[in-house]
Design an enzyme around this catalytic site. Sequence first.
Site, PDB file in Angstrom:
ATOM      1  N   ASP A   6       0.875  -1.175   0.000  1.00  0.00           N
ATOM      2  CA  ASP A   6       0.000   0.000   0.000  1.00  0.00           C
ATOM      3  C   ASP A   6       0.907   1.218   0.000  1.00  0.00           C
ATOM      4  O   ASP A   6       2.122   1.115   0.242  1.00  0.00           O
ATOM      5  CB  ASP A   6      -0.893   0.005   1.256  1.00  0.00           C
ATOM      6  CG  ASP A   6      -1.757   1.263   1.335  1.00  0.00           C
ATOM      7  OD1 ASP A   6      -2.396   1.608   0.318  1.00  0.00           O
ATOM      8  OD2 ASP A   6      -1.782   1.921   2.392  1.00  0.00           O
ATOM      9  N   SER A   7       0.304   2.363  -0.243  1.00  0.00           N
ATOM     10  CA  SER A   7       1.075   3.603  -0.206  1.00  0.00           C
ATOM     11  C   SER A   7       1.589   3.897   1.209  1.00  0.00           C
ATOM     12  O   SER A   7       2.497   4.697   1.374  1.00  0.00           O
ATOM     13  CB  SER A   7       0.191   4.758  -0.670  1.00  0.00           C
ATOM     14  OG  SER A   7      -0.956   4.827   0.145  1.00  0.00           O
ATOM     15  N   TYR A  38      -0.714   8.108  -2.628  1.00  0.00           N
ATOM     16  CA  TYR A  38      -0.830   7.790  -4.048  1.00  0.00           C
ATOM     17  C   TYR A  38      -2.079   8.467  -4.644  1.00  0.00           C
ATOM     18  O   TYR A  38      -2.148   8.708  -5.826  1.00  0.00           O
ATOM     19  CB  TYR A  38      -0.965   6.272  -4.247  1.00  0.00           C
ATOM     20  CG  TYR A  38       0.298   5.455  -4.086  1.00  0.00           C
ATOM     21  CD1 TYR A  38       1.492   6.015  -3.642  1.00  0.00           C
ATOM     22  CD2 TYR A  38       0.292   4.092  -4.395  1.00  0.00           C
ATOM     23  CE1 TYR A  38       2.641   5.234  -3.491  1.00  0.00           C
ATOM     24  CE2 TYR A  38       1.439   3.311  -4.259  1.00  0.00           C
ATOM     25  CZ  TYR A  38       2.607   3.884  -3.805  1.00  0.00           C
ATOM     26  OH  TYR A  38       3.734   3.108  -3.672  1.00  0.00           O
ATOM     27  N   GLY A  39      -3.057   8.701  -3.764  1.00  0.00           N
ATOM     28  CA  GLY A  39      -4.371   9.155  -4.231  1.00  0.00           C
ATOM     29  C   GLY A  39      -4.386  10.509  -4.915  1.00  0.00           C
ATOM     30  O   GLY A  39      -5.361  10.865  -5.575  1.00  0.00           O
ATOM     31  N   CYS A  69      -4.301  -1.309  -1.935  1.00  0.00           N
ATOM     32  CA  CYS A  69      -4.523   0.126  -2.094  1.00  0.00           C
ATOM     33  C   CYS A  69      -5.517   0.282  -3.237  1.00  0.00           C
ATOM     34  O   CYS A  69      -5.281  -0.226  -4.343  1.00  0.00           O
ATOM     35  CB  CYS A  69      -3.181   0.771  -2.450  1.00  0.00           C
ATOM     36  SG  CYS A  69      -3.278   2.505  -2.901  1.00  0.00           S
ATOM     37  N   ASN A  70      -6.626   0.938  -2.952  1.00  0.00           N
ATOM     38  CA  ASN A  70      -7.634   1.121  -4.000  1.00  0.00           C
ATOM     39  C   ASN A  70      -7.107   1.977  -5.138  1.00  0.00           C
ATOM     40  O   ASN A  70      -7.437   1.756  -6.295  1.00  0.00           O
ATOM     41  CB  ASN A  70      -8.880   1.789  -3.426  1.00  0.00           C
ATOM     42  CG  ASN A  70      -9.796   0.811  -2.735  1.00  0.00           C
ATOM     43  OD1 ASN A  70     -10.744   0.323  -3.319  1.00  0.00           O
ATOM     44  ND2 ASN A  70      -9.494   0.485  -1.491  1.00  0.00           N
ATOM     45  N   THR A  71      -6.283   2.958  -4.795  1.00  0.00           N
ATOM     46  CA  THR A  71      -5.756   3.845  -5.833  1.00  0.00           C
ATOM     47  C   THR A  71      -4.894   3.039  -6.800  1.00  0.00           C
ATOM     48  O   THR A  71      -5.072   3.107  -8.026  1.00  0.00           O
ATOM     49  CB  THR A  71      -4.925   4.972  -5.182  1.00  0.00           C
ATOM     50  OG1 THR A  71      -5.752   5.639  -4.224  1.00  0.00           O
ATOM     51  CG2 THR A  71      -4.436   5.953  -6.208  1.00  0.00           C
ATOM     52  N   GLU A 148      -4.294   9.203   9.022  1.00  0.00           N
ATOM     53  CA  GLU A 148      -2.836   9.167   9.241  1.00  0.00           C
ATOM     54  C   GLU A 148      -2.464   9.928  10.515  1.00  0.00           C
ATOM     55  O   GLU A 148      -1.494   9.602  11.192  1.00  0.00           O
ATOM     56  CB  GLU A 148      -2.108   9.783   8.048  1.00  0.00           C
ATOM     57  CG  GLU A 148      -2.456   9.090   6.751  1.00  0.00           C
ATOM     58  CD  GLU A 148      -1.308   8.356   6.100  1.00  0.00           C
ATOM     59  OE1 GLU A 148      -0.169   8.750   6.320  1.00  0.00           O
ATOM     60  OE2 GLU A 148      -1.575   7.383   5.368  1.00  0.00           O
ATOM     61  N   CYS A 180     -11.294   2.782  -0.158  1.00  0.00           N
ATOM     62  CA  CYS A 180      -9.951   3.227   0.225  1.00  0.00           C
ATOM     63  C   CYS A 180      -9.598   2.415   1.453  1.00  0.00           C
ATOM     64  O   CYS A 180     -10.423   2.293   2.374  1.00  0.00           O
ATOM     65  CB  CYS A 180      -9.955   4.716   0.558  1.00  0.00           C
ATOM     66  SG  CYS A 180      -8.387   5.289   1.258  1.00  0.00           S
ATOM     67  N   THR A 181      -8.389   1.869   1.468  1.00  0.00           N
ATOM     68  CA  THR A 181      -8.055   0.954   2.570  1.00  0.00           C
ATOM     69  C   THR A 181      -7.811   1.683   3.893  1.00  0.00           C
ATOM     70  O   THR A 181      -7.664   1.040   4.932  1.00  0.00           O
ATOM     71  CB  THR A 181      -6.850   0.071   2.195  1.00  0.00           C
ATOM     72  OG1 THR A 181      -5.794   0.896   1.706  1.00  0.00           O
ATOM     73  CG2 THR A 181      -7.232  -0.950   1.157  1.00  0.00           C
ATOM     74  N   HIS A 182      -7.793   3.004   3.875  1.00  0.00           N
ATOM     75  CA  HIS A 182      -7.730   3.747   5.140  1.00  0.00           C
ATOM     76  C   HIS A 182      -9.098   3.775   5.842  1.00  0.00           C
ATOM     77  O   HIS A 182      -9.169   3.927   7.055  1.00  0.00           O
ATOM     78  CB  HIS A 182      -7.338   5.206   4.894  1.00  0.00           C
ATOM     79  CG  HIS A 182      -5.873   5.439   4.709  1.00  0.00           C
ATOM     80  ND1 HIS A 182      -5.165   4.938   3.658  1.00  0.00           N
ATOM     81  CD2 HIS A 182      -4.990   6.149   5.449  1.00  0.00           C
ATOM     82  CE1 HIS A 182      -3.900   5.340   3.753  1.00  0.00           C
ATOM     83  NE2 HIS A 182      -3.773   6.070   4.835  1.00  0.00           N
TER      84      HIS A 182
HETATM   85  N1  DGL Z   1      -4.811   3.528   0.928  1.00  0.00           N
HETATM   86  C1  DGL Z   1      -4.980   4.281  -0.288  1.00  0.00           C
HETATM   87  C2  DGL Z   1      -6.169   3.756  -1.082  1.00  0.00           C
HETATM   88  O1  DGL Z   1      -6.733   2.731  -0.743  1.00  0.00           O
HETATM   89  C3  DGL Z   1      -5.185   5.749  -0.021  1.00  0.00           C
HETATM   90  C4  DGL Z   1      -4.001   6.495   0.473  1.00  0.00           C
HETATM   91  C5  DGL Z   1      -3.271   7.213  -0.599  1.00  0.00           C
HETATM   92  O2  DGL Z   1      -3.785   8.177  -1.162  1.00  0.00           O
HETATM   93  O3  DGL Z   1      -2.160   6.806  -0.872  1.00  0.00           O
HETATM   94  O4  DGL Z   1      -6.524   4.352  -2.065  1.00  0.00           O
END
Ligand code: DGL
Length: 261
Positions: A6-7, A38-39, A69-71, A148, A180-182
């Site tokens: 993930d990012s 990454y988003g 990571c969804n992005t 975060e 989004c995994t957050h």
């Molecule tokens: N965890 C990332 C996702 O699932 C989001 C965090 C990011 O922007 O890197 O998209």
Amino acid sequence: MIGIFDSGIGGLTVVRALMLQLPGYDYVYFGDTARTPYGTKSPETVVAYALEDTTFLIGKGAKLVVMACNTASSVATDAVKRQFNVPIFDVITPAVKRSLEVSRRGRIGVIGTRATINSDIYRNKLQAEDPSVEVFSNACPLLVPLVEEGWLRKPVTTMIVKKYLHPLKVRQIDTLILGCTHYPLLEGIIQTKVGQRVRIIDSSVGVADAVKAFLEAHPDVDQQMGQTGQSKLYVSDITEQFTTIARTTLKENVSLELVKL
Ligand code: DGL
């Protein structure tokens, strides 16, 4: 070993879900904390990062890789699958499948980063499976920094979640995908604000179920995974936020190793 990247910290929710579904397996995690988020990056940059992250995990012995990571999943899945010869899992496909199973009226909401929402991947995949579903999405760029920061229960977080969910609530969604995994770390607040009747789909749980089902169906791959119960976490920058959230999310003392890609 099962590799996960993930990012940064979001993918830890996927590690947590995998450890629940597949306890005793060996895991190797890479959190790209030096280059997060990454988003907000362009698709080209995210593809390049995802290829590097996967190369790193395979170099560490991963025989299966989860793009947690969804992005990255929304823009880089095809490129990663083309380049590597191990099973690759994205977090989007299982969430789409699950939401179509549980949605009662075909009114599905999606929240995610700007990159994920702009890619329209959820709408495209949902409507490819069922053209009758209506999809309402909203980018929630402030949620990643709030998570975060560890502001999981602050009043300001509740207010912002409410504001982001309002346009989806008025469209009377019956299902909400946490794209989004957050976001699973905010699930309680999200459920309260969207309403108890809305089914929440957590992409981290969906992908863990998918990996488990895959390994059950492919004992040859399963045998290569290693089951000594070891997990190793690598990050491209050791940050206080990552260390704190890793400890609270995984509920164990995690050892972190710094790597430069
Ligand atoms: N965890 C990332 C996702 O699932 C989001 C965090 C990011 O922007 O890197 O998209």
